[in-house]
Design a protein around this motif. Sequence first.
Motif, mmCIF file in Angstrom:
data_model
loop_
_atom_site.group_PDB
_atom_site.id
_atom_site.type_symbol
_atom_site.label_atom_id
_atom_site.label_comp_id
_atom_site.label_asym_id
_atom_site.label_seq_id
_atom_site.Cartn_x
_atom_site.Cartn_y
_atom_site.Cartn_z
ATOM 1 N N PRO A 64 0.811 -1.224 0.000
ATOM 2 C CA PRO A 64 0.000 0.000 0.000
ATOM 3 C C PRO A 64 0.845 1.275 0.000
ATOM 4 O O PRO A 64 0.450 2.281 -0.604
ATOM 5 C CB PRO A 64 -0.820 -0.102 1.293
ATOM 6 C CG PRO A 64 -0.819 -1.543 1.641
ATOM 7 C CD PRO A 64 0.482 -2.089 1.133
ATOM 8 N N ILE A 65 1.994 1.237 0.641
ATOM 9 C CA ILE A 65 2.882 2.401 0.648
ATOM 10 C C ILE A 65 3.387 2.669 -0.763
ATOM 11 O O ILE A 65 3.390 3.807 -1.234
ATOM 12 C CB ILE A 65 4.051 2.194 1.634
ATOM 13 C CG1 ILE A 65 3.521 1.994 3.053
ATOM 14 C CG2 ILE A 65 5.027 3.367 1.575
ATOM 15 C CD1 ILE A 65 4.560 1.474 4.029
ATOM 16 N N PHE A 66 3.801 1.605 -1.461
ATOM 17 C CA PHE A 66 4.266 1.764 -2.837
ATOM 18 C C PHE A 66 3.155 2.315 -3.724
ATOM 19 O O PHE A 66 3.388 3.227 -4.527
ATOM 20 C CB PHE A 66 4.786 0.438 -3.401
ATOM 21 C CG PHE A 66 5.130 0.527 -4.853
ATOM 22 C CD1 PHE A 66 6.273 1.190 -5.264
ATOM 23 C CD2 PHE A 66 4.291 -0.013 -5.818
ATOM 24 C CE1 PHE A 66 6.594 1.309 -6.610
ATOM 25 C CE2 PHE A 66 4.599 0.098 -7.164
ATOM 26 C CZ PHE A 66 5.745 0.760 -7.564
ATOM 27 N N ILE A 67 1.959 1.769 -3.590
ATOM 28 C CA ILE A 67 0.824 2.241 -4.404
ATOM 29 C C ILE A 67 0.595 3.737 -4.175
ATOM 30 O O ILE A 67 0.481 4.512 -5.128
ATOM 31 C CB ILE A 67 -0.456 1.439 -4.094
ATOM 32 C CG1 ILE A 67 -0.307 -0.013 -4.549
ATOM 33 C CG2 ILE A 67 -1.672 2.088 -4.751
ATOM 34 C CD1 ILE A 67 -1.412 -0.936 -4.050
ATOM 35 N N ALA A 68 0.539 4.136 -2.909
ATOM 36 C CA ALA A 68 0.301 5.549 -2.587
ATOM 37 C C ALA A 68 1.390 6.435 -3.166
ATOM 38 O O ALA A 68 1.098 7.476 -3.780
ATOM 39 C CB ALA A 68 0.217 5.731 -1.076
ATOM 40 N N LEU A 69 2.646 6.040 -3.002
ATOM 41 C CA LEU A 69 3.745 6.871 -3.499
ATOM 42 C C LEU A 69 3.748 6.944 -5.024
ATOM 43 O O LEU A 69 4.016 8.011 -5.591
ATOM 44 C CB LEU A 69 5.081 6.337 -2.969
ATOM 45 C CG LEU A 69 5.302 6.501 -1.470
ATOM 46 C CD1 LEU A 69 6.563 5.763 -1.031
ATOM 47 C CD2 LEU A 69 5.372 7.970 -1.088
ATOM 48 N N ALA A 70 3.467 5.840 -5.692
ATOM 49 C CA ALA A 70 3.431 5.849 -7.160
ATOM 50 C C ALA A 70 2.329 6.766 -7.665
ATOM 51 O O ALA A 70 2.550 7.578 -8.573
ATOM 52 C CB ALA A 70 3.243 4.426 -7.688
ATOM 53 N N VAL A 71 1.148 6.660 -7.077
ATOM 54 C CA VAL A 71 0.020 7.478 -7.519
ATOM 55 C C VAL A 71 0.262 8.957 -7.220
ATOM 56 O O VAL A 71 0.045 9.826 -8.075
ATOM 57 C CB VAL A 71 -1.295 6.983 -6.873
ATOM 58 C CG1 VAL A 71 -2.432 7.957 -7.115
ATOM 59 C CG2 VAL A 71 -1.655 5.603 -7.398
ATOM 60 N N VAL A 72 0.745 9.258 -6.023
ATOM 61 C CA VAL A 72 0.987 10.658 -5.652
ATOM 62 C C VAL A 72 2.083 11.270 -6.529
ATOM 63 O O VAL A 72 1.971 12.426 -6.946
ATOM 64 C CB VAL A 72 1.338 10.777 -4.150
ATOM 65 C CG1 VAL A 72 1.862 12.162 -3.816
ATOM 66 C CG2 VAL A 72 0.118 10.451 -3.301
ATOM 67 N N SER A 73 3.119 10.506 -6.843
ATOM 68 C CA SER A 73 4.203 11.069 -7.667
ATOM 69 C C SER A 73 3.696 11.469 -9.045
ATOM 70 O O SER A 73 4.080 12.516 -9.566
ATOM 71 C CB SER A 73 5.376 10.090 -7.777
ATOM 72 O OG SER A 73 5.041 8.976 -8.570
ATOM 73 N N VAL A 74 2.814 10.672 -9.606
ATOM 74 C CA VAL A 74 2.285 10.982 -10.937
ATOM 75 C C VAL A 74 1.206 12.061 -10.848
ATOM 76 O O VAL A 74 1.217 13.024 -11.621
ATOM 77 C CB VAL A 74 1.739 9.702 -11.604
ATOM 78 C CG1 VAL A 74 1.030 10.029 -12.906
ATOM 79 C CG2 VAL A 74 2.875 8.718 -11.844
ATOM 80 N N ALA A 75 0.272 11.916 -9.914
ATOM 81 C CA ALA A 75 -0.844 12.868 -9.809
ATOM 82 C C ALA A 75 -0.374 14.274 -9.452
ATOM 83 O O ALA A 75 -0.975 15.256 -9.887
ATOM 84 C CB ALA A 75 -1.854 12.372 -8.767
ATOM 85 N N SER A 76 0.698 14.357 -8.692
ATOM 86 C CA SER A 76 1.192 15.679 -8.279
ATOM 87 C C SER A 76 2.192 16.267 -9.267
ATOM 88 O O SER A 76 2.643 17.393 -9.101
ATOM 89 C CB SER A 76 1.848 15.582 -6.896
ATOM 90 O OG SER A 76 3.016 14.783 -6.968
ATOM 91 N N GLY A 77 2.559 15.485 -10.274
ATOM 92 C CA GLY A 77 3.555 15.950 -11.230
ATOM 93 C C GLY A 77 4.956 15.970 -10.648
ATOM 94 O O GLY A 77 5.829 16.670 -11.164
ATOM 95 N N ARG A 78 5.186 15.226 -9.588
ATOM 96 C CA ARG A 78 6.489 15.219 -8.912
ATOM 97 C C ARG A 78 7.353 14.029 -9.322
ATOM 98 O O ARG A 78 8.320 13.707 -8.646
ATOM 99 C CB ARG A 78 6.285 15.205 -7.394
ATOM 100 C CG ARG A 78 5.479 16.359 -6.827
ATOM 101 C CD ARG A 78 6.188 17.660 -6.952
ATOM 102 N NE ARG A 78 7.416 17.610 -6.182
ATOM 103 C CZ ARG A 78 7.974 18.643 -5.606
ATOM 104 N NH1 ARG A 78 7.411 19.824 -5.714
ATOM 105 N NH2 ARG A 78 9.099 18.528 -4.935
ATOM 106 N N SER A 79 7.005 13.381 -10.402
ATOM 107 C CA SER A 79 7.786 12.258 -10.902
ATOM 108 C C SER A 79 9.150 12.763 -11.365
ATOM 109 O O SER A 79 9.244 13.694 -12.160
ATOM 110 C CB SER A 79 7.040 11.614 -12.077
ATOM 111 O OG SER A 79 7.782 10.570 -12.617
ATOM 112 N N ASP A 80 10.211 12.179 -10.828
ATOM 113 C CA ASP A 80 11.561 12.584 -11.211
ATOM 114 C C ASP A 80 12.496 11.387 -11.075
ATOM 115 O O ASP A 80 12.054 10.256 -10.882
ATOM 116 C CB ASP A 80 12.040 13.774 -10.367
ATOM 117 C CG ASP A 80 12.179 13.460 -8.885
ATOM 118 O OD1 ASP A 80 12.038 12.291 -8.484
ATOM 119 O OD2 ASP A 80 12.434 14.396 -8.110
ATOM 120 N N SER A 81 13.792 11.631 -11.175
ATOM 121 C CA SER A 81 14.745 10.517 -11.126
ATOM 122 C C SER A 81 14.711 9.793 -9.779
ATOM 123 O O SER A 81 14.900 8.574 -9.725
ATOM 124 C CB SER A 81 16.161 10.994 -11.447
ATOM 125 O OG SER A 81 16.583 11.963 -10.513
#
Length: 129
Positions: A64-81
């Motif tokens: 669940p932690i991985f799911i939350a972090l993956a979704v938040v990184s994409v939804a917030s536009g904070r996806s980076d290296s």
Amino acid sequence: MSLELVYLLWSAALAFAYMMAQAAAYRMQSGVKEANSTRDHEPEPNVLTGRATRALRNFQETYPIFIALAVVSVASGRSDSLTHWGAALWFWARVAYLPAYLIGLSPYRSWIWSVSAIGLVLMFSGIVW
């Protein structure tokens, strides 16, 4: 599709693999008739069934932690290296964790778990900073 979402998609297949490993170990130990019962009086798990059950439970604790972090990184536009590396580390460490646990690779199993935890920390860091 972002890299985090690709890993999220494949993590569903990985979750299924963990679930099937536990189910197969239980069926090998108890037989199909017992596995298809209500399991009101389950036998003590043998070594393999116990390991598969604990590996599945451990996966379910971090998933669940991985799911939350993956979704938040994409939804917030904070996806980076950092989030990319974190997702990759978590996923591939979890791939390695299941067989390591099943065959009893101590202390390497714990080291592999640590790598997956570092992946989650990297993802969190990439989102926050």
